[in-house]
Write a protein that holds these residues in place. Structure first.
Motif, short mmCIF file in Angstrom:
data_model
loop_
_atom_site.label_atom_id
_atom_site.label_comp_id
_atom_site.label_asym_id
_atom_site.label_seq_id
_atom_site.Cartn_x
_atom_site.Cartn_y
_atom_site.Cartn_z
N HIS A 174 26.27 -99.16 -13.02
CA HIS A 174 25.25 -98.51 -13.86
C HIS A 174 25.87 -97.47 -14.79
N ILE A 175 26.90 -96.79 -14.27
CA ILE A 175 27.54 -95.74 -15.08
C ILE A 175 28.34 -96.37 -16.23
N ILE A 176 29.06 -97.42 -15.89
CA ILE A 176 29.86 -98.10 -16.92
C ILE A 176 28.94 -98.58 -18.05
N LEU A 204 37.15 -100.96 -13.60
CA LEU A 204 36.67 -99.95 -12.65
C LEU A 204 35.97 -100.66 -11.48
N VAL A 205 36.17 -100.14 -10.28
CA VAL A 205 35.55 -100.77 -9.12
C VAL A 205 34.20 -100.08 -8.85
N GLY A 206 33.15 -100.88 -8.77
CA GLY A 206 31.81 -100.33 -8.53
C GLY A 206 31.28 -99.58 -9.73
N GLN A 249 24.54 -84.53 -19.57
CA GLN A 249 23.95 -85.77 -19.09
C GLN A 249 24.62 -86.07 -17.75
N ARG A 250 23.78 -86.16 -16.72
CA ARG A 250 24.35 -86.30 -15.38
C ARG A 250 24.47 -87.77 -14.98
N LEU A 251 25.63 -88.14 -14.46
CA LEU A 251 25.84 -89.50 -13.96
C LEU A 251 26.33 -89.42 -12.52
N ASP A 252 25.59 -90.02 -11.61
CA ASP A 252 25.94 -89.93 -10.18
C ASP A 252 26.76 -91.13 -9.72
N PHE A 253 27.98 -90.84 -9.31
CA PHE A 253 28.87 -91.89 -8.78
C PHE A 253 28.55 -92.12 -7.32
N GLU A 254 28.50 -93.39 -6.93
CA GLU A 254 28.18 -93.71 -5.53
C GLU A 254 29.43 -94.08 -4.77
N ARG A 255 29.33 -93.97 -3.44
CA ARG A 255 30.42 -94.50 -2.61
C ARG A 255 30.59 -95.97 -2.93
N ILE A 256 31.84 -96.40 -2.94
CA ILE A 256 32.09 -97.78 -3.33
C ILE A 256 31.83 -98.69 -2.13
#
Ligand SMILES: [Zn+2]
Length: 504
Positions: free
Chosen positions: A23-25, A18-20, A171-178
């Motif tokens: 923290h979520i991974i 996965l790219v970027g 459980q919330r996980l916020d994805f950021e712009r890559i």
């Protein structure tokens, strides 16, 4: 063989590719290895940042024959079926397509049944904020008492639209712009694997255009390959994307800042003639002035730009003051908003540019432009025009049009004060002839019909007619006409006048 899009072909299959989103991974891997898997996750973030890919990888991690595992094998039956979208226990619902009514009803009935092939039933609901209130209610009932074998992954680009009753159970996980550098790295990887080349500037532009969305950048790369073949250059990107190139942005920004209105409008016209859209130019200009603002306050390093580009920005920013940059940014942002609903986006942009320049006071440049125009258009004083007919009222149509043309800059200047819209449209056309009805015909190039229409509007027409009356003392009505081939601004008009004065 069917063509598989680059995006699908290079879609991440495992946590580690996965790219970027590091923290979520890490969070998801820890949940699996520590056996602390939640029953519901809410993945939020802009489009193309990996929410659905991550959801599928998570499903594999749970249902792989070696799972739950942080590194699914990708070879077993379950891994393959999930990759191909054929796993019966992984149910994907796109709430955007039909707002999920039937699917959620179905979900309520079937959620109790144990998984058929895997260990978990995984529901991936994309764009969950689009669900109807009824579907949300049904979903909530399920979320309140989730069976132990069910995992929900809700994904959304607009988390604020997800009811708090739902969001609070996830459980919330916020994805950021890559990051730009990460997007570029991935694009290069794909280029290498596919065996095509892409130059540095093109790579930068493709990555930048996605604005942090891996999917958008890869889709553009895909289009470029079909468009340009195996070697992609920056010119290809500009042609395909219609974005303003570097020189045009710098020149247009200078013109804007210096209040060189005719030059700015001409640059814009040139850009649009080359195939760029007005909203794209506006977007690029906003981005450019934002960069200038960063350069001005000493934060140029925080922009992900080449050193060479940073130097160029700094040099341009040097000649500007921060207040002007902010004023221009504000005006452009307003214009960009207006352009979204206005049928003539280009006109909105032109008027915005003009207003920016007017508000900046441009007497010096204007005086110069006027001097130049006078030199070209009127070698002899106006009084000498119709020697055979001293009174304007009685000259024939040919002489009258010559007279009007000689005064055109003055007429334009008067219209500009009264009606910026009228001015911009008038600026795109040119006086051609006095027709049989005694009206002054303003000719427009083919493709410029919206300027003609704008000029035909009562308010703008009145502004032009009153300006003509003020300048040449005559009541002349105007009408617009499309005359392709005849109108090549501005040389033709000046040449015509010159011919009449000098050669005739
Ligand atoms: Zn597996």
């Amino acid at each position: 063989m069917n063509y598989i899009s680059l995006y699908r072909k290079y879609r991440s299959q495992n946590f580690d590719d996965l790219v970027g989103q590091k923290h979520i991974i890490q969070t998801l891997k820890n949940a699996i290895t520590g056996n602390r898997i939640s029953h519901a996750y809410l993945f939020t973030g802009p489009r193309g940042t990996g929410k659905t890919s991550t959801a599928r990888i998570f499903a594999k991690a749970l249902n792989c024959k070696e799972g739950p595992t942080a590194s699914p094998c990708l070879k077993c039956d379950q891994c393959k079926k999930i990759r191909d979208g054929n796993a019966v226990d992984v149910i994907e619902i796109d709430a955007a397509s039909n707002r999920g009514i039937d699917e959620i009803r179905d979900l309520r009935e079937k959620v109790r049944y144990a998984p058929i092939e895997g260990k978990y039933k995984v529901y991936i609901i994309d764009e969950v904020h689009m669900l109807t209130p009824e579907a949300f209610n049904a979903l909530l009932k399920t979320l309140e008492e989730p069976p132990s074998h069910v995992i929900f992954i809700l994904a959304t680009t607009e988390p604020q639209k997800v009811p708090i009753t739902i969001a609070s159970r996830c459980q919330r996980l916020d994805f950021e712009r890559i990051k730009l550098s990460e997007v570029k790295e991935q694009l290069l990887k794909i280029a290498k694997a596919e065996g095509f080349t892409i130059d540095e500037k093109a790579l930068d532009a493709v990555a930048r255009s996605g604005e942090g969305s891996m999917r958008d950048s890869i889709s553009l790369l895909d289009q470029l390959v079909s468009f340009a073949g195996n070697s992609i250059t920056f010119d290809d990107v500009v042609t395909l994307l219609g974005s303003a190139d570097e020189d045009m942005l710098f020149d247009l920004s200078d013109a804007l800042h210096n209040g060189a209105d005719a030059k700015a409008l001409d640059l814009l016209r040139k850009g649009i003639d080359e195939g760029r859209s007005a909203p794209q130019v506006a977007k690029d200009l906003i981005n450019h002035f934002r960069n200038l603002m960063f350069a001005k306050v000493g934060a140029v390093d925080s922009l992900e730009l080449t050193k060479e580009y940073q130097q160029r920005l700094l040099a341009q920013a040097n000649g500007m003051d921060i207040e002007s940059i902010k004023d221009i940014l504000r005006a452009l942002s307003r214009a960009e908003l207006d352009m979204r609903w206005h049928p003539h986006a280009r006109l909105v942009l032109e008027v915005a540019l003009l207003e920016v320049m007017q508000s900046r006071g441009t007497t010096e440049v204007k005086a110069e432009a006027k001097k130049e125009a006078v030199n070209m258009v009127r070698p002899a004083p106006a009084a000498a025009i119709p020697a055979k007919a001293p009174e304007v009222h009685h000259v024939d149509a040919d002489s009258r049009i010559v007279h009007i043309k000689s005064k055109w800059d003055e007429i334009l200047a008067k219209v500009k004060k009264q009606s910026p819209y009228g001015f911009v449209s008038l600026h795109e056309g040119e006086p051609v002839e006095i027709n049989g009805k005694g009206r002054l015909v303003i000719g427009f190039k083919k493709g410029y019909a919206f300027h003609k229409e704008r000029l035909d509007e009562e308010r703008n027409k009145a502004a032009v007619e009153s300006a003509i009356k003020e300048v040449i003392g005559e009541d002349i009505g105007i009408e617009g006409a499309i005359m392709d081939g005849k109108i090549v601004k501005p040389q033709v008009s000046i040449d015509l006048v010159r011919e009449v004065f000098e050669g005739g």
